[in-house]
Motif scaffolding. Structure first.
Motif, PDB file in Angstrom:
ATOM      1  N   THR A 123       0.797  -1.229   0.000  1.00  0.00           N
ATOM      2  CA  THR A 123       0.000   0.000   0.000  1.00  0.00           C
ATOM      3  C   THR A 123       0.831   1.282   0.000  1.00  0.00           C
ATOM      4  OG1 THR A 123      -0.110  -0.049   2.432  1.00  0.00           O
ATOM      5  CG2 THR A 123      -1.876  -1.156   1.219  1.00  0.00           C
ATOM      6  N   MET A 124       2.141   1.207   0.210  1.00  0.00           N
ATOM      7  CA  MET A 124       2.935   2.436   0.308  1.00  0.00           C
ATOM      8  C   MET A 124       2.989   3.160  -1.035  1.00  0.00           C
ATOM      9  SD  MET A 124       6.783   0.870   0.664  1.00  0.00           S
ATOM     10  CE  MET A 124       7.529  -0.183  -0.596  1.00  0.00           C
ATOM     11  N   GLU A 125       3.023   4.482  -0.940  1.00  0.00           N
ATOM     12  CA  GLU A 125       3.037   5.333  -2.128  1.00  0.00           C
ATOM     13  C   GLU A 125       4.453   5.838  -2.391  1.00  0.00           C
ATOM     14  OE1 GLU A 125       0.631   6.065  -4.243  1.00  0.00           O
ATOM     15  OE2 GLU A 125      -0.925   4.930  -3.205  1.00  0.00           O
ATOM     16  N   PRO A 126       4.992   5.598  -3.582  1.00  0.00           N
ATOM     17  CA  PRO A 126       6.330   6.112  -3.911  1.00  0.00           C
ATOM     18  C   PRO A 126       6.358   7.643  -3.888  1.00  0.00           C
ATOM     19  CG  PRO A 126       5.652   4.426  -5.472  1.00  0.00           C
ATOM     20  CD  PRO A 126       4.437   4.782  -4.674  1.00  0.00           C
ATOM     21  N   PHE A 156      19.244   3.793  -8.871  1.00  0.00           N
ATOM     22  CA  PHE A 156      18.481   4.932  -8.377  1.00  0.00           C
ATOM     23  C   PHE A 156      17.078   4.457  -7.994  1.00  0.00           C
ATOM     24  CE2 PHE A 156      21.832   6.767 -10.899  1.00  0.00           C
ATOM     25  CZ  PHE A 156      22.205   7.898 -10.179  1.00  0.00           C
ATOM     26  N   VAL A 157      16.656   4.864  -6.788  1.00  0.00           N
ATOM     27  CA  VAL A 157      15.341   4.475  -6.295  1.00  0.00           C
ATOM     28  C   VAL A 157      14.659   5.700  -5.692  1.00  0.00           C
ATOM     29  CG1 VAL A 157      16.109   2.121  -5.783  1.00  0.00           C
ATOM     30  CG2 VAL A 157      16.210   3.865  -3.996  1.00  0.00           C
ATOM     31  N   VAL A 158      13.371   5.564  -5.417  1.00  0.00           N
ATOM     32  CA  VAL A 158      12.636   6.600  -4.691  1.00  0.00           C
ATOM     33  C   VAL A 158      12.032   5.950  -3.447  1.00  0.00           C
ATOM     34  CG1 VAL A 158      12.137   7.920  -6.777  1.00  0.00           C
ATOM     35  CG2 VAL A 158      10.498   6.196  -5.964  1.00  0.00           C
ATOM     36  N   PRO A 159      11.837   6.708  -2.364  1.00  0.00           N
ATOM     37  CA  PRO A 159      11.210   6.138  -1.164  1.00  0.00           C
ATOM     38  C   PRO A 159       9.830   5.564  -1.499  1.00  0.00           C
ATOM     39  CG  PRO A 159      12.167   8.281  -0.666  1.00  0.00           C
ATOM     40  CD  PRO A 159      12.243   8.120  -2.152  1.00  0.00           C
ATOM     41  N   PRO A 223       8.883   5.327   2.964  1.00  0.00           N
ATOM     42  CA  PRO A 223       8.441   6.671   2.549  1.00  0.00           C
ATOM     43  C   PRO A 223       8.659   7.738   3.619  1.00  0.00           C
ATOM     44  CG  PRO A 223       6.808   5.035   1.941  1.00  0.00           C
ATOM     45  CD  PRO A 223       7.808   4.340   2.795  1.00  0.00           C
ATOM     46  N   GLU A 224       8.741   7.355   4.878  1.00  0.00           N
ATOM     47  CA  GLU A 224       8.963   8.324   5.947  1.00  0.00           C
ATOM     48  C   GLU A 224      10.358   8.947   5.870  1.00  0.00           C
ATOM     49  OE1 GLU A 224       8.157   6.567   9.705  1.00  0.00           O
ATOM     50  OE2 GLU A 224       6.013   6.267   9.298  1.00  0.00           O
TER      51      GLU A 224
END
Length: 260
Positions: A123-126, A156-159, A223-224
């Motif tokens: 459920t986490m949102e990038p 390379f990644v995003v939270p 994401p935090e």
């Protein structure tokens, strides 16, 4: 004829008669006092010796009782000391594994957080606007004869987005070698946001002679991470693994500290 002469002589010399009477009385009195004193002492001495013997016995009983109390107290103290020593030895052996588990759970010392919440992953949102570069490092202990390196130098990644990376290990020797690895994350404060879904760390890996394997690392950045002011200027995170030869009694280093 003689008695009248004596009486007459005594009457003529009364002081002589008085002197004789006094001497007689003194002698009788001295004999009487001496006999009474000897009789009294003979009665008192046995009683006194009996009293003294009872006192000695009483003191002996008290000293024996005190000795028994001291022995009991000494045994209790020694028991406590021995128990404390055993407890300290047990804690010294358990300290590193317990600290490692704590680091895995909290991210302390640059340790990536172990495990993950499956529901959170789904459920986490990038956070698309926050791009982070992940670099990979591989090290070996001096006694480890494997070849060990990352398959990629960076990604390379995003939270809030999962990522997959690989390390490759090879045993170039003619004997089987079992290895075990530790890892950390730099900067250390970012470790609490680095979550591993799959990893080969802290598990023994056995490679046969000349065997080569790929080892996956499946992870994501919480994401935090984007909401933590301390991470505002962090745009690069390094994931580092170090392999050691697994030997009996081998102690792995505590995450976040150097290994000598």
């Amino acid at each position: 004829m003689l008695l009248p002469l004596l009486v007459r002589h005594s009457l003529c010399c009364p002081h002589v008669l008085l002197t004789r009477c006094v001497r007689t009385l003194r002698c009788d009195t001295a004999r009487t006092l001496r006999s009474q004193t000897e009789h009294f002492l003979q009665r008192r001495l046995p009683l006194r010796s009996h009293t003294q013997s009872r006192g000695v016995k009483s003191r002996n009983r008290k000293s024996k009782s005190q000795e028994e109390d001291w022995k009991s107290k000494n045994k209790t103290v020694l028991t406590y000391i021995a128990a404390a020593g055993v407890g300290m030895i047990g804690l010294s052996y358990a300290a590193v594994p317990l600290y490692r588990l704590y680091c895995q759970a909290s991210g302390l010392g640059g340790m990536a957080v172990a495990g993950h919440d499956a529901e959170q992953v789904e459920t986490m949102e990038p956070v698309k606007e926050r791009v982070i570069k992940i670099t990979f490092n591989a090290d070996r202990h001096a006694s480890m004869q494997w070849n060990f390196r990352p398959q990629q130098t960076e990604i390379f990644v995003v939270p809030g987005e999962t990522a997959l990376a690989f390390y490759r290990a090879k045993n170039p020797t003619d004997k089987a070698i079992t290895g075990i690895s530790t890892y950390n994350v730099v900067p250390f404060d970012a470790g609490q946001y680095f979550n591993k879904i799959q990893c080969f760390c802290f598990e023994e890996q056995r490679l046969n002679p000349h065997e080569e394997v790929d080892m996956p690392v499946f992870f994501y950045i919480d994401p935090e991470f984007d909401e933590d002011p301390r991470m505002a200027r962090v745009d690069t995170i390094t994931l580092s693994y170090t392999f050691f030869e697994a030997k009996e009694g081998q102690k792995l280093p505590v995450p976040g500290y150097s290994y000598n």
